[in-house]
Scaffold this motif. Structure first.
Motif, mmCIF file in Angstrom:
data_model
loop_
_atom_site.group_PDB
_atom_site.id
_atom_site.type_symbol
_atom_site.label_atom_id
_atom_site.label_comp_id
_atom_site.label_asym_id
_atom_site.label_seq_id
_atom_site.Cartn_x
_atom_site.Cartn_y
_atom_site.Cartn_z
ATOM 1 N N ASP A 1 0.845 -1.189 0.000
ATOM 2 C CA ASP A 1 0.000 0.000 0.000
ATOM 3 C C ASP A 1 0.882 1.241 0.000
ATOM 4 N N GLU B 1 3.762 12.893 -2.253
ATOM 5 C CA GLU B 1 2.304 13.063 -2.315
ATOM 6 C C GLU B 1 1.800 13.113 -3.755
ATOM 7 N N ASP C 1 -0.088 4.391 -0.118
ATOM 8 C CA ASP C 1 -0.618 5.409 0.787
ATOM 9 C C ASP C 1 -0.244 5.121 2.237
ATOM 10 N N ARG D 1 0.499 9.644 -4.886
ATOM 11 C CA ARG D 1 -0.538 8.945 -4.129
ATOM 12 C C ARG D 1 -1.726 8.619 -5.033
ATOM 13 N N ALA D 2 -2.494 7.610 -4.633
ATOM 14 C CA ALA D 2 -3.662 7.219 -5.425
ATOM 15 C C ALA D 2 -4.719 8.310 -5.427
ATOM 16 N N GLN D 3 -4.809 9.093 -4.322
ATOM 17 C CA GLN D 3 -5.802 10.161 -4.230
ATOM 18 C C GLN D 3 -5.284 11.495 -4.742
ATOM 19 N N SER D 4 -4.056 11.520 -5.279
ATOM 20 C CA SER D 4 -3.495 12.779 -5.734
ATOM 21 C C SER D 4 -4.175 13.248 -7.017
ATOM 22 N N PRO D 5 -4.377 14.548 -7.172
ATOM 23 C CA PRO D 5 -4.944 15.056 -8.430
ATOM 24 C C PRO D 5 -4.078 14.776 -9.648
ATOM 25 N N HIS E 1 -0.481 7.551 -10.227
ATOM 26 C CA HIS E 1 -0.154 6.369 -9.422
ATOM 27 C C HIS E 1 -0.512 5.079 -10.159
ATOM 28 N N ARG E 2 -1.706 5.019 -10.694
ATOM 29 C CA ARG E 2 -2.165 3.801 -11.361
ATOM 30 C C ARG E 2 -1.343 3.509 -12.614
ATOM 31 N N ALA F 1 -2.938 11.946 -10.575
ATOM 32 C CA ALA F 1 -3.500 10.719 -11.179
ATOM 33 C C ALA F 1 -2.479 9.943 -11.998
#
Length: 307
Positions: free
Chosen positions: A135, A157, A137, A160-164, A168-169, A166
């Protein structure tokens, strides 16, 4: 106190210099190379030079395929800037900030100019993994709990998966498929070495071409992250930009080398098979194949009687 220090007091964290997994891979292949060098004096003639060239070249290709799985410089970037060192503090420090992206995660390096500033040693190298089963995060939250410097947390940061941003994926999936493709290349490399030890050299050349193809496929897989625009990493008044790093270009060079070696072996099989067998020390098989007799003894009495 024990010699002036608290016995269970946590010491200051130090920057990582080498990756343990990479060291293990290098030691294993160096052991294989040294073992071969111990037996090379037992090979006579020009075959000694041919064996040395083949084995060392093959080991170099194998160690590169495995080693780049654990390196963190597929993409790299550096920037020097004046920035705040801690949250809720207006104190500015002059630092070098490095971003190193690998197949399994990202490393953020922070080094002061000079290293000792504001009564602290500024020298960090923090790893945030994103390979499957880990993980990202959570590792970022652990960095928050440890109180890492603000520039490291700011750069981490962005992935991160929640970063604007986008990204990470994209990086996670691209790194996963690039790693899987490299393991397939390692398997084909093993098969090619097995075929080279048999009198089927042309198939070993074909497998070397397949090895190079999978290495190029891994580069194409990792390059797909460039299809997504990377948001700016603004540190102070400077911007951190990333570009392909040493591992990427090394893989490209070794992949092209595999293509050249494989194509040369296939071409020699069709143009000059005797030279190819000599290089791979199969020249003795030719005499057995044609069942040549070095000398023939004839009894002249029976020859005269027959006449």
């Amino acid at each position: 106190l024990f010699d002036g220090i608290y016995p269970f007091y946590p010491q200051q964290r130090k920057a990582a210099v080498f990756d343990i997994s990479a060291i293990i891979v290098i030691v294993v292949f160096l052991t294989l190379a040294c073992s071969f060098l111990l037996i090379i004096p037992g090979i006579r003639g020009r075959a000694r030079l041919y064996w040395t060239l083949r084995v060392l070249l093959s080991l170099f290709v194998g160690v590169v395929i495995v080693l780049v799985q654990f390196t963190g410089d597929w993409e790299t970037g550096w920037v020097q800037a004046n920035t705040s060192y801690k949250s809720f503090s207006h104190v500015q420090v002059n630092v070098d900030i490095g971003l190193h992206i690998g197949l399994a995660g990202v490393n953020v390096t922070l080094r002061g100019n000079p290293v000792n500033q504001i009564n602290e040693t500024i020298n960090y190298n923090e790893h945030f993994p994103w390979n499957f089963g880990v993980d990202y995060d959570q590792s970022y939250k652990e960095g928050l709990k440890k109180g890492l410097p603000s520039p490291i947390l700011y750069v981490a940061e962005k992935f991160r998966a929640q970063s604007p941003c986008a990204v990470h994926r994209q990086y996670r999936i691209a790194g996963h498929y690039a790693s899987a493709t490299l393991w397939v290349a390692f398997c084909t490399w093993i098969i090619s070495n097995i075929l080279f030890s048999m009198p089927v050299l042309v198939y070993g050349g074909y497998m070397f071409l397949v090895t190079g193809a999978f290495m190029i496929f891994s580069l194409l897989s990792f390059s797909t992250v460039r299809s997504s625009p990377m948001c700016l990493i603004q540190i102070g008044t400077r911007t951190l930009h990333v570009a392909y790093g040493g591992s990427f270009w090394l893989m490209l060079a070794i992949g092209l080398l595999c293509f050249v070696v494989g194509a040369t072996i296939v071409a020699m099989h069709h143009l000059n098979l005797d030279l190819l067998k000599t290089f791979f020390d199969f020249h003795e098989d030719k005499a057995e194949e044609y069942q040549e007799m070095p000398e023939v003894f004839i009894n002249p009495h029976f020859m005269n009687k027959g006449l």
